[in-house]
Design an enzyme around this catalytic site. Sequence first.
Site, PDB file in Angstrom:
ATOM      1  N   ARG A 119      61.077  10.044  37.071  1.00  0.00           N
ATOM      2  CA  ARG A 119      61.365  11.427  37.500  1.00  0.00           C
ATOM      3  C   ARG A 119      61.729  12.220  36.253  1.00  0.00           C
ATOM      4  O   ARG A 119      62.492  11.743  35.406  1.00  0.00           O
ATOM      5  CB  ARG A 119      62.507  11.458  38.498  1.00  0.00           C
ATOM      6  CG  ARG A 119      62.973  12.880  38.756  1.00  0.00           C
ATOM      7  CD  ARG A 119      63.872  12.995  39.931  1.00  0.00           C
ATOM      8  NE  ARG A 119      63.147  12.785  41.184  1.00  0.00           N
ATOM      9  CZ  ARG A 119      63.657  13.076  42.378  1.00  0.00           C
ATOM     10  NH1 ARG A 119      64.874  13.561  42.482  1.00  0.00           N
ATOM     11  NH2 ARG A 119      62.952  12.869  43.475  1.00  0.00           N
ATOM     12  N   HIS A 123      55.121  15.194  43.917  1.00  0.00           N
ATOM     13  CA  HIS A 123      56.058  14.136  44.314  1.00  0.00           C
ATOM     14  C   HIS A 123      55.323  13.275  45.354  1.00  0.00           C
ATOM     15  O   HIS A 123      55.601  13.340  46.547  1.00  0.00           O
ATOM     16  CB  HIS A 123      57.315  14.789  44.900  1.00  0.00           C
ATOM     17  CG  HIS A 123      58.481  13.870  45.096  1.00  0.00           C
ATOM     18  ND1 HIS A 123      58.367  12.491  45.072  1.00  0.00           N
ATOM     19  CD2 HIS A 123      59.782  14.138  45.348  1.00  0.00           C
ATOM     20  CE1 HIS A 123      59.565  11.965  45.282  1.00  0.00           C
ATOM     21  NE2 HIS A 123      60.436  12.946  45.457  1.00  0.00           N
ATOM     22  N   ARG A 152      67.990   9.902  47.207  1.00  0.00           N
ATOM     23  CA  ARG A 152      67.064   9.179  48.075  1.00  0.00           C
ATOM     24  C   ARG A 152      65.966   8.447  47.310  1.00  0.00           C
ATOM     25  O   ARG A 152      65.719   7.270  47.536  1.00  0.00           O
ATOM     26  CB  ARG A 152      66.366  10.148  49.037  1.00  0.00           C
ATOM     27  CG  ARG A 152      67.005  10.336  50.352  1.00  0.00           C
ATOM     28  CD  ARG A 152      66.639  11.697  50.880  1.00  0.00           C
ATOM     29  NE  ARG A 152      67.172  12.694  49.948  1.00  0.00           N
ATOM     30  CZ  ARG A 152      68.418  13.138  49.995  1.00  0.00           C
ATOM     31  NH1 ARG A 152      69.216  12.724  50.930  1.00  0.00           N
ATOM     32  NH2 ARG A 152      68.869  13.996  49.099  1.00  0.00           N
ATOM     33  N   THR A 153      65.290   9.154  46.426  1.00  0.00           N
ATOM     34  CA  THR A 153      64.091   8.571  45.820  1.00  0.00           C
ATOM     35  C   THR A 153      64.448   7.339  44.997  1.00  0.00           C
ATOM     36  O   THR A 153      63.851   6.271  45.155  1.00  0.00           O
ATOM     37  CB  THR A 153      63.367   9.622  44.949  1.00  0.00           C
ATOM     38  OG1 THR A 153      63.147  10.774  45.745  1.00  0.00           O
ATOM     39  CG2 THR A 153      62.047   9.106  44.447  1.00  0.00           C
ATOM     40  N   LYS A 185      69.566  10.443  22.214  1.00  0.00           N
ATOM     41  CA  LYS A 185      69.432  10.333  20.755  1.00  0.00           C
ATOM     42  C   LYS A 185      68.130  10.970  20.281  1.00  0.00           C
ATOM     43  O   LYS A 185      67.822  10.951  19.098  1.00  0.00           O
ATOM     44  CB  LYS A 185      69.408   8.857  20.334  1.00  0.00           C
ATOM     45  CG  LYS A 185      70.647   8.085  20.704  1.00  0.00           C
ATOM     46  CD  LYS A 185      70.479   6.649  20.221  1.00  0.00           C
ATOM     47  CE  LYS A 185      71.551   5.750  20.786  1.00  0.00           C
ATOM     48  NZ  LYS A 185      71.200   4.327  20.649  1.00  0.00           N
TER      49      LYS A 185
HETATM   50  C1  NCD Z   1      62.940  16.435  46.612  1.00  0.00           C
HETATM   51  C2  NCD Z   1      62.640  16.498  45.120  1.00  0.00           C
HETATM   52  O1  NCD Z   1      63.348  15.895  44.313  1.00  0.00           O
HETATM   53  O2  NCD Z   1      61.671  17.146  44.799  1.00  0.00           O
HETATM   54  N1  NCD Z   1      63.920  15.491  46.931  1.00  0.00           N
HETATM   55  C3  NCD Z   1      63.545  14.214  47.243  1.00  0.00           C
HETATM   56  O3  NCD Z   1      62.967  13.525  46.444  1.00  0.00           O
HETATM   57  N2  NCD Z   1      63.805  13.778  48.473  1.00  0.00           N
HETATM   58  C4  NCD Z   1      63.211  17.764  47.199  1.00  0.00           C
HETATM   59  C5  NCD Z   1      64.300  18.597  46.603  1.00  0.00           C
HETATM   60  O4  NCD Z   1      64.992  18.190  45.673  1.00  0.00           O
HETATM   61  O5  NCD Z   1      64.462  19.704  47.096  1.00  0.00           O
END
Ligand code: NCD
Length: 457
Positions: free
Chosen positions: A113, A141, A63-64, A92
């Site tokens: 991320r 997040h 999703r993100t 590397k």
């Molecule tokens: C979340 C995350 O990555 O922290 N997912 C997301 O971004 N929608 C929640 C999760 O992974 O449980």
Amino acid sequence: MHELRHVTSINDLTVDEIETIFSVAGDYLRNLRDPNLPHRIGRSVTDASGAILATLFYEPSTRTRLSFETAMIRLGGKSISSADPATSSAAKGESLADTVRVASNYADMLVIRHPRDGAAKLASCYASVPVVNAGDGAHEHPTQTLCDLFTLRQEGKNLKHMNVAISGDLKGSRTIHSFVYALARFGANIMLMPAKGMEMPEHVHWRLRNELNCFAVPRARYEKDNASVDALYMTADRPHQLSLISDAEIKPRKNIDAMYVTRFQKERWAGKPQEYPTIDQRFLKDKKFSRTSLLHPLPRVGELDIALDTDRRAAYFRQAAYGVPIRMALISMLLGFAREKRLQKFAGGFMPEKYEVYVGSEPGVLACVNENCIVHDAMEGKYAPQRFQLVAPHRLRCFYCESDIAEFVVANRKTRHFSIDAEMPRNERDVVFFASPETAMAAGYSAAKRRRKAANA
Ligand code: NCD
């Protein structure tokens, strides 16, 4: 020149800015739903063509990453992606700091991320374009929280005084940490329902109580109705008002306006939980859940019964869909496409006071207590000098992952004395922190004479 803005924590945005993001996102959402508009992009976007977004993901995501990339494409820009550390120079041995320095020349904005807490903050120290945290370890997040709050608004909820229950892995879920800070700042009441052993970190509790005007309701006042609630926070309307609230006035409403469910964050734990709360029709049959909006950042892996998908209270797929207009709004405001709504110079966010940042340069000095902090990564840590903020006389906060340290001694580089009363040297450059008197002594420091008042006490 416009000052660079990063969003590594939800607290990097003021409540007013979040409200503006919601209003811009609302416009985009209407346009996305208008079948008559060409390309289905927002009318208010003047020119996002030529703009490039880079997503640098060192951890899995659906999703993100996809909603960030979709958002940029919907705005008329383009996106480039490094989605798998195994196929990038990370394999590397290239550091995050070097990667973002390089990628800053390719893209206008970086979305990151990473499995380490504080990675986004470290990246923001080396980037020359805005950095957005798309999830760093168990830390935060923030853009998920924007989607969560926006969803609640779209579901017709008024965030102020709303009762929000949060269930699952409250320790490992970064979504929860950003979410509770925002709920507190918008004036909601928070009910924590952790899985056993997965309670919210102490430093998040501390922050709710000491910086976000939240009042921890005594257990006896809610336990009868809500035995599964581990902690209940109510938010006062004004700072300092809490001390004026008498116990008799604390009457949390029983209705739950929103229930936020999270999965067990298996990537942040060594073992498996013995038991984990499951939310299903049976759990939600109590009258207090009759108007509850059900939220989940997704992915779900069993903790949220799929039979609920057709329940009118289920809002989680809409919540995922709002990821696009919300991220469109954030991108256009960070990059200044939504001209009059551009995010301005950072004014200090919500913080009650501006904390000093102390940089540790001597070896053997205090280290962040969070083992998953980016400073402890063998390679990345070389780019992350120890930095702390003194947030209370006996409390230091790691600049990167924002974990707190309550036990430390303060020493003075010039006098070579240390103080267990956390007495700060007058000159910031003389400050050095140690984990204990023993480590300070091992480094050649000796105990300062205690202040007279303390000695007499
Ligand atoms: C979340 C995350 O990555 O922290 N997912 C997301 O971004 N929608 C929640 C999760 O992974 O449980």
